[in-house]
Design an enzyme around this catalytic site. Sequence first.
Site, PDB file in Angstrom:
ATOM      1  N   GLY A 132     -48.691 -83.853 -22.819  1.00  0.00           N
ATOM      2  CA  GLY A 132     -49.291 -83.948 -21.502  1.00  0.00           C
ATOM      3  C   GLY A 132     -50.003 -82.666 -21.114  1.00  0.00           C
ATOM      4  O   GLY A 132     -50.258 -82.412 -19.940  1.00  0.00           O
TER       5      GLY A 132
ATOM      6  N   PRO B 227     -48.658 -83.411 -29.007  1.00  0.00           N
ATOM      7  CA  PRO B 227     -49.927 -83.421 -28.274  1.00  0.00           C
ATOM      8  C   PRO B 227     -50.994 -84.282 -28.936  1.00  0.00           C
ATOM      9  O   PRO B 227     -51.098 -84.326 -30.164  1.00  0.00           O
ATOM     10  CB  PRO B 227     -50.353 -81.952 -28.331  1.00  0.00           C
ATOM     11  CG  PRO B 227     -49.779 -81.459 -29.619  1.00  0.00           C
ATOM     12  CD  PRO B 227     -48.485 -82.204 -29.828  1.00  0.00           C
ATOM     13  N   GLY B 228     -51.747 -84.996 -28.130  1.00  0.00           N
ATOM     14  CA  GLY B 228     -52.921 -85.698 -28.624  1.00  0.00           C
ATOM     15  C   GLY B 228     -54.156 -84.994 -28.080  1.00  0.00           C
ATOM     16  O   GLY B 228     -54.910 -84.332 -28.795  1.00  0.00           O
TER      17      GLY B 228
ATOM     18  N   ARG C  82     -63.316 -93.709 -20.555  1.00  0.00           N
ATOM     19  CA  ARG C  82     -62.517 -92.827 -19.697  1.00  0.00           C
ATOM     20  C   ARG C  82     -63.128 -92.581 -18.310  1.00  0.00           C
ATOM     21  O   ARG C  82     -62.384 -92.561 -17.323  1.00  0.00           O
ATOM     22  CB  ARG C  82     -62.220 -91.497 -20.401  1.00  0.00           C
ATOM     23  CG  ARG C  82     -61.402 -91.689 -21.696  1.00  0.00           C
ATOM     24  CD  ARG C  82     -60.943 -90.377 -22.294  1.00  0.00           C
ATOM     25  NE  ARG C  82     -59.865 -89.793 -21.522  1.00  0.00           N
ATOM     26  CZ  ARG C  82     -59.992 -88.872 -20.615  1.00  0.00           C
ATOM     27  NH1 ARG C  82     -61.176 -88.337 -20.368  1.00  0.00           N
ATOM     28  NH2 ARG C  82     -58.963 -88.443 -19.950  1.00  0.00           N
TER      29      ARG C  82
ATOM     30  N   TYR D  50     -60.336 -93.965 -15.906  1.00  0.00           N
ATOM     31  CA  TYR D  50     -59.496 -92.909 -15.323  1.00  0.00           C
ATOM     32  C   TYR D  50     -60.258 -92.029 -14.331  1.00  0.00           C
ATOM     33  O   TYR D  50     -59.704 -91.067 -13.823  1.00  0.00           O
ATOM     34  CB  TYR D  50     -58.958 -91.989 -16.427  1.00  0.00           C
ATOM     35  CG  TYR D  50     -58.164 -92.669 -17.510  1.00  0.00           C
ATOM     36  CD1 TYR D  50     -56.994 -93.366 -17.210  1.00  0.00           C
ATOM     37  CD2 TYR D  50     -58.562 -92.586 -18.839  1.00  0.00           C
ATOM     38  CE1 TYR D  50     -56.256 -93.969 -18.214  1.00  0.00           C
ATOM     39  CE2 TYR D  50     -57.825 -93.183 -19.845  1.00  0.00           C
ATOM     40  CZ  TYR D  50     -56.667 -93.875 -19.532  1.00  0.00           C
ATOM     41  OH  TYR D  50     -55.944 -94.462 -20.536  1.00  0.00           O
TER      42      TYR D  50
ATOM     43  N   CYS E  47     -73.819-104.962 -19.583  1.00  0.00           N
ATOM     44  CA  CYS E  47     -74.155-105.783 -18.431  1.00  0.00           C
ATOM     45  C   CYS E  47     -72.972-105.878 -17.484  1.00  0.00           C
ATOM     46  O   CYS E  47     -72.322-106.925 -17.336  1.00  0.00           O
ATOM     47  CB  CYS E  47     -74.661-107.143 -18.886  1.00  0.00           C
ATOM     48  SG  CYS E  47     -76.267-106.955 -19.656  1.00  0.00           S
TER      49      CYS E  47
HETATM   50  C1  LIG Z   1     -49.808 -90.655 -25.668  1.00  0.00           C
HETATM   51  C2  LIG Z   1     -48.580 -89.967 -26.023  1.00  0.00           C
HETATM   52  C3  LIG Z   1     -48.600 -88.595 -26.338  1.00  0.00           C
HETATM   53  C4  LIG Z   1     -49.844 -87.744 -26.285  1.00  0.00           C
HETATM   54  O1  LIG Z   1     -50.245 -87.435 -24.972  1.00  0.00           O
HETATM   55  P1  LIG Z   1     -51.456 -86.434 -24.711  1.00  0.00           P
HETATM   56  O2  LIG Z   1     -51.638 -86.411 -23.249  1.00  0.00           O
HETATM   57  O3  LIG Z   1     -52.656 -86.966 -25.423  1.00  0.00           O
HETATM   58  O4  LIG Z   1     -51.097 -85.113 -25.280  1.00  0.00           O
HETATM   59  C5  LIG Z   1     -47.407 -88.022 -26.724  1.00  0.00           C
HETATM   60  N1  LIG Z   1     -46.263 -88.741 -26.773  1.00  0.00           N
HETATM   61  C6  LIG Z   1     -46.208 -90.056 -26.492  1.00  0.00           C
HETATM   62  C7  LIG Z   1     -44.921 -90.781 -26.597  1.00  0.00           C
HETATM   63  C8  LIG Z   1     -47.359 -90.708 -26.092  1.00  0.00           C
HETATM   64  O5  LIG Z   1     -47.294 -92.014 -25.799  1.00  0.00           O
END
Ligand SMILES: *Cc1c(COP(=O)(O)O)cnc(C)c1O
Length: 401
Positions: free
Chosen positions: A218, A260-261, A298, A302, A328
Amino acid sequence: MNTKLLLKIADEFGTPTYVYDSEKIKSQYLRLKNAFKRVKDLQINYAVKASSNISILRFLNNLGSGIDAVSIQEVKLALSCGFKAEKIIYTPNGVSIKEIEDVSSLGVKINIDNLSILEEFGNKNSGIDVCVRINPHILAGGNSKISVGHIDSKFGISIHQTPHLLRIIKNTNIKVNGIHMHTGSDILDTSVFLQASEILFDLASKLDFLEFIDFGSGFKVPYYQGDSETNIEELGDKLSKRFNEFCSAYGRNLKLIFEPGKYIISEAGVFLCRVNSIKQTTSTVFAQVDSGFNHLIRPMMYGANHSIENISNQKDVERYYSVVGYICETDTFATNIKLKNVSTDDILCFKNAGAYCFSMSSNYNSRYKPAEVMLINNTYKLIRERERFENLLINQIDIFN
Ligand SMILES: *Cc1c(COP(=O)(O)O)cnc(C)c1O
């Protein structure tokens, strides 16, 4: 990123196209690692759902990353890219016990976020270690759609259910070797994160067989000039200290995991579109690009603010535009923003397009999904071809032909 190179990529592979800078992926990975260098056993698990291209996964595997997967398909993608099963944690929500057992049989770490599933899984498989996902009920997250720690959230086992959790562990004899939280995306306040960590430490002290604590993710990245971001170094300092203290008190060195993503991949990506037309209405000048929410949802979903630059024309006067797509349906990327004078065929570059952009794309309006390119050592490689007409037909059955 080098503008000339981006224009060359747009020219060679066409548009719309996503471009990812491998150097930025690496530097974000190393920055996070470095912020927690005082923790002896640290593992960073990349969240596949942010961007699941197999070349990105392999690149992260080479850096030493593990994987956070939310579906059996993500687990299989990671395994196919060479990740070791023990470096993958599967954190599903709302899936069947069958899928959990199938993933477990692949040797992957299982994270369970539902007491009735834990009880059922434990009764049948008490020899298998599991992690449990806890909801500490700390409110965090940039907006309500991505905030998952609150009281009505469907995620995690409520911290208030601890007595029930401990009873299930005792009754089923299941070994809980990890605890986990993931309280939402876009956490800005490190004190919120630390508060939630204390709740996890408190629960951890009641469990005898822990091997790791997974603090989820997050982390917020800046989306536009002047935007805020999570102070990773400050969080690293404070949480490492508390984690090490906890480990001494617990009597064992645990592994600290993050997943982290966005932090890893968001800023590494840009999205290149071509301007199809300029349309002046009574109140607005629209720059209409060859994309829409089918490729980058996004801003519409969001309210995300992706800064946009006209990379074809960097020296001209600035004018105000609303940047919209060709779908469209209303698909506004940005309203009333300043861009260098835009003409038909100019290339617009959307920043921070690495995370939750391609991976959320669709074929709406029967358009093709974009191509993906990776920058490596001052050169570039195509890592996903643009779709073709065959892709639209591939699973369809023409019963009246
Ligand atoms: C989506 C997710 C993440 C990654 O969240 P980011 O905001 O992209 O860092 C990590 N853990 C879990 C379980 C998730 O579902």
